[in-house]
Write an enzyme that holds these catalytic residues in place. Sequence first.
Site, PDB file in Angstrom:
ATOM      1  N   LYS A   9       0.847  -1.209   0.000  1.00 45.72           N
ATOM      2  CA  LYS A   9       0.000   0.000   0.000  1.00 45.72           C
ATOM      3  C   LYS A   9       0.870   1.242   0.000  1.00 45.72           C
ATOM      4  O   LYS A   9       2.057   1.202   0.349  1.00 45.72           O
ATOM      5  CB  LYS A   9      -0.906   0.029   1.230  1.00 45.72           C
ATOM      6  CG  LYS A   9      -0.199  -0.058   2.599  1.00 45.72           C
ATOM      7  CD  LYS A   9       0.338   1.250   3.160  1.00 45.72           C
ATOM      8  CE  LYS A   9       1.036   1.098   4.487  1.00 45.72           C
ATOM      9  NZ  LYS A   9       1.821   2.259   4.926  1.00 45.72           N
ATOM     10  N   ALA A  97       9.853  -0.075   4.759  1.00 47.09           N
ATOM     11  CA  ALA A  97       9.787   0.849   3.630  1.00 47.09           C
ATOM     12  C   ALA A  97       8.547   1.733   3.641  1.00 47.09           C
ATOM     13  O   ALA A  97       8.363   2.553   2.756  1.00 47.09           O
ATOM     14  CB  ALA A  97       9.817   0.043   2.328  1.00 47.09           C
ATOM     15  N   LEU A  99       5.596   0.596   3.154  1.00 43.16           N
ATOM     16  CA  LEU A  99       4.668   0.025   2.172  1.00 43.16           C
ATOM     17  C   LEU A  99       3.753  -1.043   2.785  1.00 43.16           C
ATOM     18  O   LEU A  99       2.909  -1.606   2.093  1.00 43.16           O
ATOM     19  CB  LEU A  99       5.453  -0.587   0.996  1.00 43.16           C
ATOM     20  CG  LEU A  99       6.283   0.409   0.176  1.00 43.16           C
ATOM     21  CD1 LEU A  99       7.156  -0.329  -0.842  1.00 43.16           C
ATOM     22  CD2 LEU A  99       5.373   1.402  -0.548  1.00 43.16           C
ATOM     23  N   GLY A 102       5.110  -6.293   5.523  1.00 43.86           N
ATOM     24  CA  GLY A 102       4.977  -7.281   6.597  1.00 43.86           C
ATOM     25  C   GLY A 102       3.532  -7.388   7.074  1.00 43.86           C
ATOM     26  O   GLY A 102       3.046  -8.491   7.363  1.00 43.86           O
ATOM     27  N   SER A 103       2.837  -6.256   7.141  1.00 43.22           N
ATOM     28  CA  SER A 103       1.429  -6.268   7.557  1.00 43.22           C
ATOM     29  C   SER A 103       0.587  -7.037   6.541  1.00 43.22           C
ATOM     30  O   SER A 103      -0.297  -7.820   6.910  1.00 43.22           O
ATOM     31  CB  SER A 103       0.888  -4.836   7.659  1.00 43.22           C
ATOM     32  OG  SER A 103       1.619  -4.102   8.605  1.00 43.22           O
ATOM     33  N   ASP A 136      -1.676  -1.715  10.826  1.00 43.08           N
ATOM     34  CA  ASP A 136      -1.938  -1.721   9.379  1.00 43.08           C
ATOM     35  C   ASP A 136      -2.518  -3.043   8.886  1.00 43.08           C
ATOM     36  O   ASP A 136      -2.938  -3.140   7.733  1.00 43.08           O
ATOM     37  CB  ASP A 136      -0.613  -1.532   8.617  1.00 43.08           C
ATOM     38  CG  ASP A 136      -0.306  -0.071   8.353  1.00 43.08           C
ATOM     39  OD1 ASP A 136      -1.183   0.775   8.625  1.00 43.08           O
ATOM     40  OD2 ASP A 136       0.804   0.213   7.872  1.00 43.08           O
TER      41      ASP A 136
END
Length: 305
Positions: A9, A97, A99, A102-103, A136
């Site tokens: 994302k 990052a 982005l 990991g989530s 997230d």
Amino acid sequence: MLEKASCCKVNLLLNILGKRPDGFHELETVLHPIPLCDRLTFERAGAGVEMTCSDPLLPVNSKNLVFRAASLFAAAAGLGPGEGLRIHLCKHIPVAAGLGGGSGNAAATLLALNELFGRPLPLSKLEELAASIGSDVPFFLQDQPALATGRGEIIQPLHFFPALRGASFLLVHPGFGISTPWAYQQLARFPAALHGTPGRARRLIMALLKTGLEAAAAEFYNSLEAPVLWKYPLLELFQEFFRENGAAAALMSGSGSTTFALTPTRDAAETLLEKFKAKFGLGMWTAIVPSQGPSPSGGEWRKWN
Ligand code: C5P
């Protein structure tokens, strides 16, 4: 065996409203899916949770969000000790990052395991587990743009935005990561960024629905830029360069370090990338992806060294 793509994302807006008694920060954020994905495979085999990863630098124990998600799922679904899981994570999304890689991996694990074991848990339970893993994670249980509030875990899915139709994202990762807890802690030194005015998210969403790319882009905002751009001025230079060379918007995603530019067309993104390489040199990770996801195969990623 089940295979699942796990995408990432960007935050078109991340407006922090203040620090909460529980240590987290209250915020409003507009999240947009990016069709750039890691790949996960899941197998019912062995005993307990066993995990492997294409990136040797990532942990494959309870420090990994995939492992945590699998353990939480196993406990909530009442899996016995004999019901083992083998999980492989093939990493493409840069780490630390901004982005949400990991989530996204954690959410994909919850969804995949629920599928693999015949859906023992309702969506509401998956949402609860997701929020306990990270702020997230609940966003990645669905694949639409969304408004997130609370500490980021309360999700309101939105339709893809008309103002972004045909647009492209150019993503640049500078080669270093940024710790999310560090970025939030630093806000104490930037009171204006710590105490954002509520309502920015609503204004951005209205602009994305009712106006064009340029007007909507004026509403993009990220409170965490205050501490992060102060420490890493290179990221500010990236943004200035993008805006001067055809980007409608340029912003840091999440707590960084990825910077994204939004261009009206794919050609404009390609031209911008060539100019960026000529100016800043090689050695950074970049990607150009269409704004209208969420097809995991619709994106493209590449690295240049
Ligand atoms: O929720 P998550 O584990 O992703 O958050 C990582 C860290 O980022 C938290 O431990 C906290 O320091 C910070 N954070 C915060 N407020 C939020 C989200 C994250 O302070 N809304």
